[in-house]
Design an enzyme around this catalytic site. Structure first.
Site, PDB file in Angstrom:
ATOM      1  N   LYS A  54       0.943  -1.283   0.010  1.00  0.00           N
ATOM      2  CA  LYS A  54       0.135   0.027  -0.055  1.00  0.00           C
ATOM      3  C   LYS A  54       0.830   1.180  -0.050  1.00  0.00           C
ATOM      4  O   LYS A  54       0.743   2.078  -0.730  1.00  0.00           O
ATOM      5  CB  LYS A  54      -0.932  -0.140   1.228  1.00  0.00           C
ATOM      6  N   GLN A  98      -4.917  -1.200   9.708  1.00  0.00           N
ATOM      7  CA  GLN A  98      -4.708  -2.513   9.389  1.00  0.00           C
ATOM      8  C   GLN A  98      -5.342  -3.599  10.142  1.00  0.00           C
ATOM      9  O   GLN A  98      -4.708  -3.655  11.231  1.00  0.00           O
ATOM     10  CB  GLN A  98      -3.211  -3.052   9.054  1.00  0.00           C
ATOM     11  N   ASP A 121     -10.998   2.733   4.292  1.00  0.00           N
ATOM     12  CA  ASP A 121     -11.567   1.887   4.170  1.00  0.00           C
ATOM     13  C   ASP A 121     -13.144   1.425   4.290  1.00  0.00           C
ATOM     14  O   ASP A 121     -13.743   0.399   3.830  1.00  0.00           O
ATOM     15  CB  ASP A 121     -11.212   0.735   5.554  1.00  0.00           C
TER      16      ASP A 121
END
Ligand code: NDP
Length: 296
Positions: A54, A98, A121
């Site tokens: 990422k 994460q 997200d």
């Protein structure tokens, strides 16, 4: 094998190019550089790989990438304090924590501490509610990537019968909401669904997000249907480790009209959509026009 292979890797490359173009316009015309902060708690090897890739792609499209790596035993209060600091930082437009988090941390509490406008997200309860009520939101990256590929392949999805196998908060449920938003008739299947084969056979679009290697055989697929395989499963075959999806690729491709491969399908689109969400969040934060075609 008659199916068109939907090349997620190539499509993701195009999405990243579009993001990069928009980032360079933001820099040149407005002096703004979109910034993405990724928070990793602990040393889970798969999470470390995701975070590294990422970060690399964030930099490649011209955005600022900030990584915060915290010890596995970080106290919840310290993690929440970091999120608060990132929420207030005007240089940061996207925040990603994460998952999974170590067991002592409350995932819901942590995710809902992120400013919904920076929740790239799309897991914050406000964004879930906005998506569920058809309002502008941050859309979870994996289902967004699936939707982009479906729209690209079909144009309009209106009136199509879609079956989503899996009802997780990160893939299945938001996928179903997005398909409903595009006027599909949507069925959500899960581990308690009766006669899954029969349910899947009715679908013009099948999205498999289960986490069981090759569980959907070709004879469940309606002739000409589009199959989107979200699954990423590591298996041993012929003495080698191999990545396979949730559908049996060869037999499904023999009946489908179009299908995504694993690897090279949904996976690359997920990171591309994270970058797209970050640029969208940056535009919204600055009251600027959003790039077209990069959100739902
Ligand atoms: P979860 O484990 O959270 O959810 C799996 C879902 O599958 C559940 O809803 C479960 O039903 C359902 N299920 C399990 N067994 C069956 C069965 N026999 N028949 C029908 N449904 C069943 O997984 P995720 O949604 O997080 O991920 C799904 C897959 O997608 C995984 O392989 C994951 O690695 C992959 N993934 C890939 C991404 C990418 O970028 N390509 C991103 C995210 C995930 P129930 O609710 O009843 O238990």
């Amino acid at each position: 094998m008659g199916a068109t292979i939907i090349d997620g890797k190539a499509f993701a490359g195009k999405v990243r190019e579009k993001v990069a173009g928009h980032v360079s316009r933001l820099k040149e015309e407005h002096g703004i550089t979109p910034g993405l902060a990724v928070v990793l708690v602990g040393e889970d090897p798969a999470s470390q790989v995701y975070v590294r890739s990422k970060g690399k792609m964030t930099v490649e499209v011209g955005m600022t990438s900030i990584e915060h790596k915290l010890d596995v035993d970080t106290a919840e209060a310290d993690l929440l304090a970091l999120i608060d600091q990132l929420n207030k930082d005007p240089e940061i437009h996207g925040i990603l924590v994460q998952l999974p988090l170590p067991k002592h941390l409350n995932e819901d509490l942590v995710i809902n501490a992120i400013d919904p406008a920076k929740d790239v997200d799309g897991f914050h309860i406000s964004n879930v509610g906005l998506l569920g009520t058809g309002q502008k939101s941050m859309v979870p990256c994996t289902p967004l990537g699936c939707l982009m590929m479906l729209r690209d392949h079909h144009g309009s999805l209106s009136g199509m019968d879609a079956v989503v196998i899996g009802r997780s908060n990160i893939v299945g449920k938001p996928m179903a909401q997005l398909l409903l938003g595009d006027s599909c008739t949507v069925t959500i299947a899960h581990s308690r669904t009766k006669d899954l084969a029969d349910v899947v056979r009715r679908a013009d679009i099948v999205v498999a997000a289960v986490g069981r290697p090759e569980m959907v055989p070709g004879d469940w697929i309606k002739e000409g249907a589009t199959v989107i395989d979200v699954g990423i499963n590591r298996i041993e075959r012929d003495g080698k480790t191999k990545l396979v999806g949730d559908v049996a690729f060869e037999s499904c491709a023999a009946r489908a009209g179009a299908i995504t491969p694993v690897p090279g399908g949904v996976g690359p689109m997920t990171i591309a959509c994270l970058l797209a969400n970050t640029v969208t969040a940056c535009c919204r934060a600055n009251g600027l026009a959003e790039p077209e075609g990069l959100t739902a």
